[in-house]
Design an enzyme around this catalytic site. Structure first.
Site, PDB file in Angstrom:
ATOM      1  N   HIS A   1       0.809  -1.215   0.000  1.00 30.84           N
ATOM      2  CA  HIS A   1       0.000   0.000   0.000  1.00 30.84           C
ATOM      3  C   HIS A   1       0.848   1.274   0.000  1.00 30.84           C
ATOM      4  O   HIS A   1       0.313   2.357  -0.218  1.00 30.84           O
ATOM      5  CB  HIS A   1      -0.905  -0.006   1.233  1.00 30.84           C
TER       6      HIS A   1
ATOM      7  N   ASN B   1      -7.189   5.635   3.847  1.00 29.16           N
ATOM      8  CA  ASN B   1      -8.612   5.845   3.578  1.00 29.16           C
ATOM      9  C   ASN B   1      -9.050   7.298   3.703  1.00 29.16           C
ATOM     10  O   ASN B   1     -10.155   7.642   3.280  1.00 29.16           O
ATOM     11  CB  ASN B   1      -9.459   4.969   4.509  1.00 29.16           C
TER      12      ASN B   1
ATOM     13  N   ASP C   1      -0.765   2.388  -5.376  1.00 26.04           N
ATOM     14  CA  ASP C   1      -0.706   0.956  -5.682  1.00 26.04           C
ATOM     15  C   ASP C   1      -1.993   0.497  -6.355  1.00 26.04           C
ATOM     16  O   ASP C   1      -3.062   1.061  -6.128  1.00 26.04           O
ATOM     17  CB  ASP C   1      -0.489   0.161  -4.394  1.00 26.04           C
TER      18      ASP C   1
ATOM     19  N   ASN D   1      -9.512   2.679  -1.897  1.00 31.31           N
ATOM     20  CA  ASN D   1     -10.161   3.547  -0.916  1.00 31.31           C
ATOM     21  C   ASN D   1      -9.513   4.919  -0.802  1.00 31.31           C
ATOM     22  O   ASN D   1     -10.200   5.917  -0.560  1.00 31.31           O
ATOM     23  CB  ASN D   1     -10.216   2.864   0.446  1.00 31.31           C
TER      24      ASN D   1
END
Length: 196
Positions: free
Chosen positions: A19, A66, A92, A113
């Site tokens: 991530h 997020n 990513d 997200n």
């Protein structure tokens, strides 16, 4: 001025995870062009500098993935770039194989997200993005565990070269334009014979 945002999660425990691909590319750009990313502003670690004649702000949001839109929204609100041409977001993508890069001038969040939050906060999806393939999750894996996991050694070698490619792609976007950068970097897979 270009605002170049690499997405990731803050904290040592998330370093080198899938991530955090965006953070990796920001680190390469900062090192290569001597830009100090040494202060926190707009909920991001930031650094201002010049890349091949282009004024840039490098940013790594510290809001956790997020809520990336909180930081990007503040950056855009303060510096007021032309969002469609001067905001570049690097992140990513599990829908791309490791070693692949996809540049797009706009588009949906594709289930990411962090991107969903940015699009919601900005009220537009018309901004440049550089997607970095990290591969799909194996069967039986939880998605969160996968994207917050680290690479195998062989995967890490591929990704290290891909992060360099992505940094080169960002420079190409600024110097050559999105279309030419797409032609050069949106290929089926990385050519390992190329110099890095």
């Amino acid at each position: 001025m270009y605002i170049i945002v690499g997405l990731g999660n803050p904290g040592r425990e998330y370093a080198k995870t899938r991530h955090n691909a965006g953070f990796e590319v920001i680190g390469i750009l900062a090192d290569r062009f001597g830009i100090e990313t040494d202060y926190v502003k707009h909920k991001a670690i930031c650094g201002r500098g010049v890349i091949e004649g282009n004024k840039v702000m490098l940013a790594m949001p510290q809001t956790y993935m997020n809520l990336s839109g909180e930081s990007v929204g503040e950056l855009v609100g303060y510096y007021k770039p032309d969002i469609s041409s001067e905001l570049i977001v690097i992140y990513d993508d599990i829908d791309l194989d490791p070693g692949r890069i996809r540049i797009r001038p706009s588009g949906s969040a594709g289930g990411h997200n962090g991107m969903k939050n940015i699009i919601a906060r900005l009220g537009t999806s018309d901004f440049i993005r550089v997607r970095i393939g990290v591969g799909g999750k194996p069967g039986g894996y939880d998605l969160a565990d996968y994207v917050l996991g680290t690479y195998t050694q062989s995967q890490q070698d591929v990704m290290n070269r891909t992060f360099i490619d992505a940094a080169n792609a960002v420079v190409s976007i600024m110097n050559d334009g999105v279309d030419e950068a797409m032609t050069k970097y949106n290929r089926s897979k990385r050519n390992d014979d190329e110099s890095v």
